[in-house]
Write an enzyme that holds these catalytic residues in place. Structure first.
Site, PDB file in Angstrom:
ATOM      1  N   TYR A 136     134.602 -12.201  55.606  1.00  0.00           N
ATOM      2  CA  TYR A 136     133.325 -12.106  56.324  1.00  0.00           C
ATOM      3  C   TYR A 136     132.873 -13.489  56.798  1.00  0.00           C
ATOM      4  O   TYR A 136     132.611 -13.689  57.981  1.00  0.00           O
ATOM      5  CB  TYR A 136     132.295 -11.489  55.383  1.00  0.00           C
ATOM      6  CG  TYR A 136     130.934 -11.246  55.995  1.00  0.00           C
ATOM      7  CD1 TYR A 136     130.724 -10.224  56.919  1.00  0.00           C
ATOM      8  CD2 TYR A 136     129.836 -12.034  55.630  1.00  0.00           C
ATOM      9  CE1 TYR A 136     129.466  -9.997  57.473  1.00  0.00           C
ATOM     10  CE2 TYR A 136     128.577 -11.806  56.175  1.00  0.00           C
ATOM     11  CZ  TYR A 136     128.396 -10.791  57.083  1.00  0.00           C
ATOM     12  OH  TYR A 136     127.145 -10.567  57.621  1.00  0.00           O
TER      13      TYR A 136
ATOM     14  N   LYS B  59     133.042 -14.701  60.674  1.00  0.00           N
ATOM     15  CA  LYS B  59     131.806 -15.001  61.409  1.00  0.00           C
ATOM     16  C   LYS B  59     131.827 -16.433  61.940  1.00  0.00           C
ATOM     17  O   LYS B  59     131.289 -16.714  63.008  1.00  0.00           O
ATOM     18  CB  LYS B  59     130.599 -14.798  60.493  1.00  0.00           C
ATOM     19  CG  LYS B  59     130.295 -13.343  60.182  1.00  0.00           C
ATOM     20  CD  LYS B  59     129.676 -12.651  61.385  1.00  0.00           C
ATOM     21  CE  LYS B  59     129.210 -11.246  61.037  1.00  0.00           C
ATOM     22  NZ  LYS B  59     128.567 -10.572  62.167  1.00  0.00           N
TER      23      LYS B  59
ATOM     24  N   GLN C  98     119.656 -17.128  40.634  1.00  0.00           N
ATOM     25  CA  GLN C  98     120.057 -17.412  42.024  1.00  0.00           C
ATOM     26  C   GLN C  98     118.950 -16.920  42.955  1.00  0.00           C
ATOM     27  O   GLN C  98     118.221 -15.977  42.599  1.00  0.00           O
ATOM     28  CB  GLN C  98     121.413 -16.770  42.362  1.00  0.00           C
ATOM     29  CG  GLN C  98     121.454 -15.268  42.528  1.00  0.00           C
ATOM     30  CD  GLN C  98     121.711 -14.530  41.213  1.00  0.00           C
ATOM     31  OE1 GLN C  98     121.260 -14.934  40.160  1.00  0.00           O
ATOM     32  NE2 GLN C  98     122.418 -13.409  41.306  1.00  0.00           N
TER      33      GLN C  98
ATOM     34  N   ASP D 122     129.433 -16.213  44.683  1.00  0.00           N
ATOM     35  CA  ASP D 122     128.067 -15.778  44.983  1.00  0.00           C
ATOM     36  C   ASP D 122     127.190 -17.029  45.183  1.00  0.00           C
ATOM     37  O   ASP D 122     127.062 -17.840  44.265  1.00  0.00           O
ATOM     38  CB  ASP D 122     127.554 -14.953  43.797  1.00  0.00           C
ATOM     39  CG  ASP D 122     126.370 -14.084  44.143  1.00  0.00           C
ATOM     40  OD1 ASP D 122     126.567 -12.906  44.446  1.00  0.00           O
ATOM     41  OD2 ASP D 122     125.234 -14.605  44.094  1.00  0.00           O
TER      42      ASP D 122
HETATM   43  P1  NAD Z   1     125.572  -2.366  58.930  1.00  0.00           P
HETATM   44  O1  NAD Z   1     126.823  -2.265  58.151  1.00  0.00           O
HETATM   45  O2  NAD Z   1     124.467  -1.415  58.622  1.00  0.00           O
HETATM   46  O3  NAD Z   1     125.858  -2.282  60.493  1.00  0.00           O
HETATM   47  C1  NAD Z   1     127.067  -2.696  61.083  1.00  0.00           C
HETATM   48  C2  NAD Z   1     127.487  -1.630  62.074  1.00  0.00           C
HETATM   49  O4  NAD Z   1     128.710  -2.036  62.710  1.00  0.00           O
HETATM   50  C3  NAD Z   1     127.773  -0.285  61.400  1.00  0.00           C
HETATM   51  O5  NAD Z   1     127.120   0.749  62.080  1.00  0.00           O
HETATM   52  C4  NAD Z   1     129.294  -0.152  61.492  1.00  0.00           C
HETATM   53  O6  NAD Z   1     129.730   1.190  61.515  1.00  0.00           O
HETATM   54  C5  NAD Z   1     129.588  -0.914  62.763  1.00  0.00           C
HETATM   55  N1  NAD Z   1     130.973  -1.415  62.825  1.00  0.00           N
HETATM   56  C6  NAD Z   1     131.675  -2.044  61.847  1.00  0.00           C
HETATM   57  N2  NAD Z   1     132.912  -2.336  62.297  1.00  0.00           N
HETATM   58  C7  NAD Z   1     132.979  -1.892  63.586  1.00  0.00           C
HETATM   59  C8  NAD Z   1     133.994  -1.904  64.568  1.00  0.00           C
HETATM   60  N3  NAD Z   1     135.205  -2.446  64.330  1.00  0.00           N
HETATM   61  N4  NAD Z   1     133.732  -1.340  65.768  1.00  0.00           N
HETATM   62  C9  NAD Z   1     132.521  -0.779  66.034  1.00  0.00           C
HETATM   63  N5  NAD Z   1     131.513  -0.742  65.126  1.00  0.00           N
HETATM   64  C10 NAD Z   1     131.748  -1.300  63.917  1.00  0.00           C
HETATM   65  O7  NAD Z   1     125.054  -3.880  58.777  1.00  0.00           O
HETATM   66  P2  NAD Z   1     123.712  -4.567  59.304  1.00  0.00           P
HETATM   67  O8  NAD Z   1     122.976  -5.080  58.139  1.00  0.00           O
HETATM   68  O9  NAD Z   1     123.023  -3.684  60.276  1.00  0.00           O
HETATM   69  O10 NAD Z   1     124.324  -5.840  60.055  1.00  0.00           O
HETATM   70  C11 NAD Z   1     124.428  -5.872  61.469  1.00  0.00           C
HETATM   71  C12 NAD Z   1     124.945  -7.234  61.891  1.00  0.00           C
HETATM   72  O11 NAD Z   1     124.062  -8.265  61.440  1.00  0.00           O
HETATM   73  C13 NAD Z   1     126.334  -7.582  61.310  1.00  0.00           C
HETATM   74  O12 NAD Z   1     127.085  -8.242  62.291  1.00  0.00           O
HETATM   75  C14 NAD Z   1     126.005  -8.508  60.164  1.00  0.00           C
HETATM   76  O13 NAD Z   1     127.054  -9.402  59.913  1.00  0.00           O
HETATM   77  C15 NAD Z   1     124.763  -9.222  60.660  1.00  0.00           C
HETATM   78  N6  NAD Z   1     123.942  -9.703  59.541  1.00  0.00           N
HETATM   79  C16 NAD Z   1     123.163  -8.851  58.815  1.00  0.00           C
HETATM   80  C17 NAD Z   1     122.423  -9.339  57.748  1.00  0.00           C
HETATM   81  C18 NAD Z   1     121.515  -8.462  56.926  1.00  0.00           C
HETATM   82  O14 NAD Z   1     120.881  -8.961  55.986  1.00  0.00           O
HETATM   83  N7  NAD Z   1     121.379  -7.190  57.205  1.00  0.00           N
HETATM   84  C19 NAD Z   1     122.485 -10.693  57.414  1.00  0.00           C
HETATM   85  C20 NAD Z   1     123.304 -11.522  58.166  1.00  0.00           C
HETATM   86  C21 NAD Z   1     124.021 -11.018  59.244  1.00  0.00           C
HETATM   87  N1  UDP Z   2     122.708  -8.788  43.217  1.00  0.00           N
HETATM   88  C1  UDP Z   2     122.287  -8.406  41.954  1.00  0.00           C
HETATM   89  N2  UDP Z   2     122.322  -7.075  41.653  1.00  0.00           N
HETATM   90  C2  UDP Z   2     122.726  -6.121  42.520  1.00  0.00           C
HETATM   91  C3  UDP Z   2     123.155  -6.518  43.804  1.00  0.00           C
HETATM   92  C4  UDP Z   2     123.134  -7.865  44.122  1.00  0.00           C
HETATM   93  O1  UDP Z   2     121.891  -9.222  41.140  1.00  0.00           O
HETATM   94  O2  UDP Z   2     122.711  -4.937  42.145  1.00  0.00           O
HETATM   95  C5  UDP Z   2     122.647 -10.212  43.568  1.00  0.00           C
HETATM   96  C6  UDP Z   2     123.931 -10.781  44.157  1.00  0.00           C
HETATM   97  O3  UDP Z   2     124.828 -11.197  43.149  1.00  0.00           O
HETATM   98  C7  UDP Z   2     123.383 -11.960  44.970  1.00  0.00           C
HETATM   99  C8  UDP Z   2     122.017 -11.442  45.452  1.00  0.00           C
HETATM  100  O4  UDP Z   2     121.673 -10.370  44.583  1.00  0.00           O
HETATM  101  O5  UDP Z   2     123.186 -13.075  44.135  1.00  0.00           O
HETATM  102  C9  UDP Z   2     122.014 -10.953  46.890  1.00  0.00           C
HETATM  103  O6  UDP Z   2     123.087 -10.043  47.040  1.00  0.00           O
HETATM  104  P1  UDP Z   2     123.349  -9.254  48.411  1.00  0.00           P
HETATM  105  O7  UDP Z   2     124.670  -8.578  48.262  1.00  0.00           O
HETATM  106  O8  UDP Z   2     122.169  -8.417  48.749  1.00  0.00           O
HETATM  107  O9  UDP Z   2     123.388 -10.393  49.521  1.00  0.00           O
HETATM  108  P2  UDP Z   2     124.245 -11.742  49.682  1.00  0.00           P
HETATM  109  O10 UDP Z   2     124.848 -12.132  48.363  1.00  0.00           O
HETATM  110  O11 UDP Z   2     125.270 -11.428  50.700  1.00  0.00           O
HETATM  111  O12 UDP Z   2     123.225 -12.709  50.115  1.00  0.00           O
END
Ligand code: NAD
Ligand code: UDP
Length: 317
Positions: free
Chosen positions: A149, A153, A213, A277
């Protein structure tokens, strides 16, 4: 020939958590929206309410394959975002970020369309600089279980900037920090959804590690507003630009807050911390404030209320 004056906008990943809220927002603004998704981690339920709207179109398509269509703007969100989902098929995760970016950039190049990339705070890895500014290059393990990931990205960001330099494409790169709200997937393992679902079911609340964390949680409406502002910003604003809520909480504080809101008899239990993490995470949003006039408005307490209501209804069905 253009028959309609409506802006035609492509949202990849439009059936996901953030993508579906973005589709709502763009339709409200009078755009024609083409939602492209392969339903890897998204669901039709997130966009059911839009299917009857004549200005909304859904296409099942995997962005690792080329796409031929005509649009004015592209929001590239397709990519699983939660560790459980992106680690399920890590090779596909990298392909989605890298091949997906190449395909969407190629489409944008042919159409001379503006294109926005949903990047992530994960490009900073386990940061040694706090809070994180856009100028920080990050501290990322290239071979760990999060790398598919994080590095996918990072490579997508490289591609965006090379298309910008080489092909003069108009690009926008947003670095999204942890975002939460209605339509998160109940089983995607992210911390906010996990804690709320566990509390509503009366199950133990699983804190990984010692819970010290930190993360900074942004409500979905704020995030979508920042994303749309970035797309509409002047040509010189390419990003990368942090969008997130700078108010930082420990994971233990989050668990306690969820528990006090939901009530019930759940206990806090401690489980091993997953590999790589990040210990802390907080966006420096000075650039978003000055370049976009954006800052988050929704406090965690209020956003949690909305999210708890959503999951209460979902789990009752
Ligand atoms: P999500 O998993 O709910 O949405 C991602 C969508 O992309 C899903 O509907 C999935 O089916 C689709 N998808 C995955 N692979 C695909 C492919 N090969 N072709 C077409 N569609 C595909 O996640 P989200 O939280 O809505 O995240 C959306 C975007 O924002 C992602 O790019 C993610 O990396 C980025 N992002 C989200 C967060 C967050 O906190 N939610 C944080 C940082 C970045
Ligand atoms: N985490 C946790 N319990 C859970 C799920 C996540 O303590 O049931 C912790 C995880 O280890 C991380 C933080 O919460 O430290 C955020 O996790 P998340 O997967 O939401 O986001 P990311 O690590 O990608 O920021």
């Amino acid at each position: 020939m253009r028959i309609s004056n409506r802006k035609r906008v492509l949202v990849t990943g439009g059936a996901g958590f953030l993508g579906s809220h973005l589709c709502d927002r763009l339709l409200k603004e009078g755009c024609d929206v083409l939602c492209v998704d392969n339903f890897y981690s998204g669901t039709k339920d997130n966009i059911l309410h839009l299917l009857a709207n004549p200005h909304f179109e859904m296409m099942r398509h995997d962005v690792t394959f080329p796409l031929y269509t005509e649009v004015d703007e592209i929001y590239n969100l397709a990519c699983p975002a939660s560790p459980i989902h992106y680690q399920w098929d890590p090779v596909q995760t990298t392909k989605t970020s890298v091949h997906g970016a190449i395909n969407m950039l190629g489409l944008a190049k042919r159409l001379r369309a503006k294109i926005l990339q949903a990047s992530t705070s994960e490009v900073y890895g386990d940061p040694e600089v706090h809070p994180q500014q856009e100028s920080y290059w990050g501290h990322v393990n290239p071979i760990g279980i999060r790398s598919c990931y994080d590095e996918g990205k990072r490579c997508a960001e490289t591609l965006f900037f090379d298309y910008h330099r080489q092909h003069k494409l108009e690009i926008k790169v947003i670095r999204i920090f942890n975002t939460y709200g209605p339509r998160m997937h109940p089983n995607d393992g992210r911390v906010v959804s996990n804690f709320i679902v566990q509390a509503l079911r009366g199950e133990n609340i699983t804190i990984y590690g010692d819970g010290k964390q930190t993360r900074s949680f942004c409500y979905v409406d704020d995030l979508i507003d920042g994303m749309v502002r970035l797309m509409n910003s002047s040509k010189e604003v390419t990003g990368p630009i942090n969008v997130g809520n700078p108010v930082e909480f420990t994971i233990r504080e989050l668990a306690e807050q969820v528990l006090s809101k939901v009530g019930g008899k759940s206990q806090l239990i401690f489980e091993p911390l997953p590999q790589d993490d990040p210990r802390q995470r907080q966006p420096d949003i000075s650039l978003a404030r000055s370049a976009l006039g954006w800052e988050p408005r929704v406090k965690l307490a209020d956003g949690l209320d909305q999210t708890i209501d959503y999951f209460r209804t979902l789990l009752a069905v």
